[in-house]
Design an enzyme around this catalytic site. Structure first.
Site, PDB file in Angstrom:
ATOM      1  CB  CYS A   2      34.671  24.710  25.091  1.00 20.20           C
ATOM      2  SG  CYS A   2      33.832  24.426  26.638  1.00 20.20           S
ATOM      3  NE  ARG A  27      33.800  25.608  19.267  1.00 22.51           N
ATOM      4  CZ  ARG A  27      33.365  24.743  18.372  1.00 22.51           C
ATOM      5  NH1 ARG A  27      33.062  25.158  17.159  1.00 22.51           N
ATOM      6  NH2 ARG A  27      33.231  23.480  18.657  1.00 22.51           N
ATOM      7  CD1 TRP A  74      27.670  27.608  26.914  1.00 19.85           C
ATOM      8  CD2 TRP A  74      27.724  25.392  27.189  1.00 19.85           C
ATOM      9  NE1 TRP A  74      26.385  27.185  27.176  1.00 19.85           N
ATOM     10  CE2 TRP A  74      26.390  25.835  27.347  1.00 19.85           C
ATOM     11  CE3 TRP A  74      28.003  24.044  27.318  1.00 19.85           C
ATOM     12  CZ2 TRP A  74      25.344  24.960  27.616  1.00 19.85           C
ATOM     13  CZ3 TRP A  74      26.960  23.166  27.593  1.00 19.85           C
ATOM     14  CH2 TRP A  74      25.643  23.629  27.736  1.00 19.85           C
ATOM     15  CG  ASN A 100      34.776  21.536  22.243  1.00 21.26           C
ATOM     16  OD1 ASN A 100      33.768  21.631  22.926  1.00 21.26           O
ATOM     17  ND2 ASN A 100      34.734  21.412  20.935  1.00 21.26           N
ATOM     18  N   GLY A 101      34.389  19.506  25.159  1.00 17.18           N
ATOM     19  CA  GLY A 101      33.662  18.231  25.197  1.00 17.18           C
ATOM     20  C   GLY A 101      33.425  17.789  26.619  1.00 17.18           C
ATOM     21  CD  GLU A 506      13.300  30.288  15.297  1.00 18.67           C
ATOM     22  OE1 GLU A 506      13.320  29.222  15.899  1.00 18.67           O
ATOM     23  OE2 GLU A 506      14.307  30.989  15.135  1.00 18.67           O
ATOM     24  CE  LYS A 510      16.074  32.882  17.559  1.00 22.08           C
ATOM     25  NZ  LYS A 510      16.122  31.708  16.783  1.00 22.08           N
ATOM     26  CD  GLU A 513      17.939  31.497  21.035  1.00 19.22           C
ATOM     27  OE1 GLU A 513      18.753  30.658  21.401  1.00 19.22           O
ATOM     28  OE2 GLU A 513      17.602  31.620  19.843  1.00 19.22           O
ATOM     29  CG  HIS A 529      -7.484  20.779  23.339  1.00 19.93           C
ATOM     30  ND1 HIS A 529      -8.692  20.142  23.475  1.00 19.93           N
ATOM     31  CD2 HIS A 529      -7.371  21.123  22.035  1.00 19.93           C
ATOM     32  CE1 HIS A 529      -9.293  20.084  22.287  1.00 19.93           C
ATOM     33  NE2 HIS A 529      -8.504  20.682  21.397  1.00 19.93           N
ATOM     34  CE  LYS A 628      25.058  31.135  15.256  1.00 19.59           C
ATOM     35  NZ  LYS A 628      23.643  31.533  15.269  1.00 19.59           N
TER      36      LYS A 628
HETATM   37  O1  M6R Z   1      24.024  24.669  14.641  1.00 14.26           O
HETATM   38  P1  M6R Z   1      22.654  24.090  14.786  1.00 14.26           P
HETATM   39  O2  M6R Z   1      21.704  24.579  13.777  1.00 14.26           O
HETATM   40  O3  M6R Z   1      22.682  22.587  14.800  1.00 14.26           O
HETATM   41  O4  M6R Z   1      22.162  24.529  16.209  1.00 14.26           O
HETATM   42  C1  M6R Z   1      20.996  24.005  16.773  1.00 14.26           C
HETATM   43  C2  M6R Z   1      20.553  24.812  17.981  1.00 14.26           C
HETATM   44  O5  M6R Z   1      21.521  24.745  18.985  1.00 14.26           O
HETATM   45  C3  M6R Z   1      20.316  26.271  17.620  1.00 14.26           C
HETATM   46  O6  M6R Z   1      19.373  26.404  16.610  1.00 14.26           O
HETATM   47  C4  M6R Z   1      19.847  27.073  18.848  1.00 14.26           C
HETATM   48  O7  M6R Z   1      18.576  26.648  19.217  1.00 14.26           O
HETATM   49  C5  M6R Z   1      19.892  28.556  18.505  1.00 14.26           C
HETATM   50  N1  M6R Z   1      20.488  29.296  19.565  1.00 14.26           N
HETATM   51  C6  M6R Z   1      18.557  29.123  18.206  1.00 14.26           C
HETATM   52  O8  M6R Z   1      18.556  30.491  18.030  1.00 14.26           O
END
Ligand code: M6R
Length: 633
Positions: A2, A27, A74, A100-101, A506, A510, A513, A529, A628
């Site tokens: 947020c 956010r 959020w 926020n929180g 990774e 990607k 998400e 396995h 983000k």
């Molecule tokens: O700001 P941060 O690097 O701590 O964020 C960690 C994760 O929330 C962040 O990497 C998230 O997994 C991304 N959306 C990945 O693309």
């Protein structure tokens, strides 16, 4: 998560609030809303979904007031519907709050308020706050206390925040005190901006920088009262604090796509510059193996490295994947046993205390609540121990003015620049570079690497930017075409081994998400396995197959997948003699030594997920359910 903003000054608040929220939309974008106060009334308008919806609603709508608060959400408690959107008002519409929180004890507070006659209209945790504030103001009025406090609103907010448990930042306004807003911080970021006759507060500096560079980040347990005359800060105990703003350097952040269709694609293309910026910042350009000077200049204090026996890394998501590559480098180059923890797990099951241990927190935003709490916990549990057990805390981040950098002893700036796309790309690359520099620095100082080998690695690193450029130039169209074949695919598997296993993870993250396709990353040798049972002609497998210690093994693992009819996509140099025979499709990357290969192999992963998501017509930069900066635990 947020984003929250507040404004008090001479201009129409609504426009400034919307501008500020635009900079904070990374956010969260489940809903947005603003509230202003004027002529004895709170004007509040909210909309489900992105900020544009709120803007549409505001068209032709009178929103008077030079004092206001705003929020981009959020969702945590309550669905992302308009009635759950902030600002939240008390039942008499005299107090408005953005948060926020998470208020962890909101259920008890809500039940107690209900017993005292309060009714609720949302499912949120936040709605208790305006109701507690107004109740407190009413009590103060009844007991004649109002006149005892220079700002009764601040006093009421102070009493309320002392009842709240959890991590939160709030901004409060009240019709009875139309010349002030009160902001409070407890474990969630909040910055105050000082303009000329106008004051701002926000979850992050980009919302303030277009107006002023004079900022004051609040610390945990602090409250600020903003009036047209200035800002007063006190702690949750009510003691006044003398605090002064500092000037932020750097330009306000230009959020432009520069002709790219999405920020994510632009950020993928910025990676050669990110690598160059890191090399420029940290590796001596003139250094050769003959020199006796130190080639890597991270500017870290000597105490950080002294008698170092172990490294613990805490991180989340993509930063956790970068940390896995970091572990490989720190162990293989510098010989230091290294563990990588999910920050969200660390706090509740920390490993036994060990002496001479460095903790590294890796977070591009510097605000991830899980990572910050893990570091705070470590700092606290080590604070009164014998010197060998005292905390040594290093941050790796893209945001040098974040909460992380105030928590740790020192930090490595990854020099990635602001990243707008929710899916991390260039900040991942920058974190990898920070780990290469750190591992080389430690290896050099601990003499676990020869000068000749160090020179070899540095020379190879210098070629990386142009190698990334060549992957981008040669591969993008090919990946885009390939992506067409997969826009209806439901499952994907990514495999790699050794230093490329984290790149498989990774690649899968990607894809998940931004394209909402189920994907898993596995160490290639682990498939047999169990996960191999998932394979058939409908499940494509991306195999990262780079020459080096595990090359033949990955080829065999890929063959095993092919034998189960999986369509096999190889991320491999064009010189791979097995390529044509083994893989159905190729995503070629230049030859590079295995140790450095993650810097190249991640590029086709990013492009593939980007093009699949774009092909599916999805919102690549703001995927559903994500934000983000994840500032809740
Ligand atoms: O700001 P941060 O690097 O701590 O964020 C960690 C994760 O929330 C962040 O990497 C998230 O997994 C991304 N959306 C990945 O693309």
């Amino acid at each position: 998560m947020c984003g929250i903003v507040g404004y008090i000054g001479t201009q129409q608040a609504s426009e400034i609030l919307i501008e500020g929220l635009r900079c904070l939309e990374y956010r969260g974008y489940d809903s947005a809303g603003i509230a202003t106060v004027s002529e004895g009334e709170i004007h509040c308008i909210r909309a489900k979904g992105k900020l544009n919806n709120l803007q549409d609603k505001l068209m032709g709508h009178e929103m008077p007031g030079i004092v206001g608060i705003g929020h981009t959400r959020w969702a945590t408690h309550g669905k992302p519907e308009e009635h759950n959107a902030h600002p939240h008002l008390d039942m008499t519409r005299r107090v408005a709050v953005v948060q926020n929180g998470i208020v962890e004890n909101y259920r008890e507070l809500r039940e107690a308020l209900k017993e005292r006659g309060c009714t609720f209209v949302t499912e949120t945790d936040t709605e208790v706050i305006p109701n507690l504030v107004i109740e407190c103001l009413n009590q103060m009025k009844a007991t004649g206390e109002l006149s005892q406090h220079p700002s009764p609103l601040t006093e009421a907010v102070r009493r309320v925040v002392n009842q709240l448990e959890g991590a939160f930042a709030i901004v409060v306004l009240c019709v009875d005190y139309p010349d002030e807003i009160v902001a409070a911080r407890q474990q969630a970021p909040l910055v105050i901006g000082f303009g000329l006759g106008e004051f701002f507060c926000a979850s992050d500096t980009p919302a303030i920088l277009p107006h002023t560079r004079a900022v004051l980040p609040l610390e945990n347990g602090e409250l600020a009262t903003l009036t047209p005359l200035g800002v007063e800060v006190c702690n949750f105990a009510g003691q006044r604090l003398r605090k002064h703003p500092h000037l932020l350097s750097g330009a306000s952040i230009a959020v432009e796509k520069h002709g790219f269709r999405h920020f994510m694609l632009k950020e993928i293309y910025e990676q050669p510059s990110v690598v160059r910026a890191c090399l420029e910042a940290y590796i001596d350009r003139e250094w050769t193996a003959k020199e006796t000077t130190h080639p890597v200049q991270l500017g870290l204090p000597a105490e950080l490295y002294a008698d170092l026996q172990q490294i613990q890394i805490v991180a989340c998501g993509t930063s956790w994947h970068a940390s896995l590559v970091g572990k490989h480098l720190l162990e293989q180059l510098a010989g230091i046993p290294t563990q990588v923890h999910y920050a969200s797990e660390y706090r509740y099951a920390p490993p036994p205390l060990t002496p001479n241990t460095l903790m590294i927190g890796v977070t591009q935003s510097g605000e991830t609540a899980d990572t910050l709490s893990a570091i705070s916990m470590e700092k606290e549990r080590r604070s009164n121990l014998a010197p060998a057990f005292r905390p040594r805390l290093l941050g790796i981040t893209n945001r040098m003015q974040s909460t992380l950098t105030r928590l740790v002893d020192c930090a490595i700036d990854t020099h990635a620049g602001i990243e707008i796309g929710v899916a991390a790309t260039k900040t991942f690359m920058a974190q990898l570079m920070a780990f290469y520099c750190l591992a080389l620095d430690l290896a050099y100082q601990r003499k676990t690497i020869s000068p000749d080998r160090l020179q070899e690695i540095i020379t190879a690193l210098r070629h990386v930017p142009s190698q990334i450029e060549s992957v981008l130039a040669d591969q993008e169209q090919r990946v885009e075409e390939l992506a067409h074949d997969f826009s209806e695919t439901q499952d994907f598997i990514f495999v790699g081994r050794g230093i490329n296993f984290p790149i498989a993870l990774e690649g899968a993250l990607k894809l998940k998400e931004i394209s909402y396709i189920h994907a898993e990353g596995y160490p290639a040798g682990e498939m047999k396995h169990g996960p191999i049972a998932l394979l058939d002609a409908k499940v494509p497998v991306v195999a990262i197959t780079m020459p080096g210690a595990v090359y033949e093994k990955v080829i065999s693992n890929a063959q095993e997948a092919k034998a189960r009819d999986a369509r096999l996509i190889g991320v491999t140099p064009p010189t791979n003699p097995h390529a044509a025979e083994v893989f159905d499709d190729l995503l070629p990357v230049p030859e590079i030594e295995e140790l450095l290969s993650p810097l190249l192999t991640v590029i086709p992963m990013q492009l593939l997920s980007y093009h699949i998501a774009a092909r599916r017509g999805l919102d690549v930069d703001q995927p559903r359910n994500l934000a983000k900066s994840v500032t809740v635990e």
